[in-house]
Design an enzyme around this catalytic site. Structure first.
Site, PDB file in Angstrom:
ATOM      1  CE  LYS A 170     -39.776 -16.778  41.958  1.00 38.57           C
ATOM      2  NZ  LYS A 170     -41.239 -16.859  41.759  1.00 38.57           N
ATOM      3  CG  HIS A 193     -24.076 -31.339  31.409  1.00 35.76           C
ATOM      4  ND1 HIS A 193     -24.228 -30.425  30.392  1.00 35.76           N
ATOM      5  CD2 HIS A 193     -23.884 -32.540  30.811  1.00 35.76           C
ATOM      6  CE1 HIS A 193     -24.164 -31.041  29.225  1.00 35.76           C
ATOM      7  NE2 HIS A 193     -23.951 -32.323  29.459  1.00 35.76           N
TER       8      HIS A 193
END
Ligand code: FES
Length: 109
Positions: A56, A88
């Protein structure tokens, strides 16, 4: 081949004509796999490259250390993850997605 979210279900016409029950079973199975089955194999991963050996990925920061403004990546494509490096924009251009960073800034007094 596992049907993806945009995959068209195709069953050859000769299967349906030669054995309608086999054709119906094939259509039913493929429809089940596409619309009902929750197999992990058919879901897309968000994280493609970052700390893949870690079960994680978690980052934590103290508020006092953020300064006046911090810009965090939410597309998981940044080379400076967890900080946004503008990757992005390319991701959105290539995929049609609309993701952008999380910006945390101190209120002006
Ligand atoms: S690089 Fe990921 S949100 Fe900007």
């Amino acid at each position: 081949i596992e049907p993806g979210p945009n995959m068209v279900i195709f069953v050859p016409l000769n299967i349906i004509l030669l054995d309608p029950s086999a054709g119906a079973a094939a259509v039913g199975y493929l429809a089940y796999k596409k619309f009902i089955s929750k197999d992990k194999c058919c879901k897309a991963m968000v994280n493609l490259h970052i700390q893949k050996d870690n079960p994680k990925v978690v980052h934590a920061f103290d508020m006092e250390d953020l300064g006046d403004k911090a810009v965090y990546c939410r597309c998981w494509r940044s080379k400076k993850f967890p900080l946004c490096d503008g990757s992005h924009t390319q991701h959105n251009d290539e995929t049609g997605d609309n993701v952008g960073p999380l910006i945390i800034k101190r209120k002006e007094a």
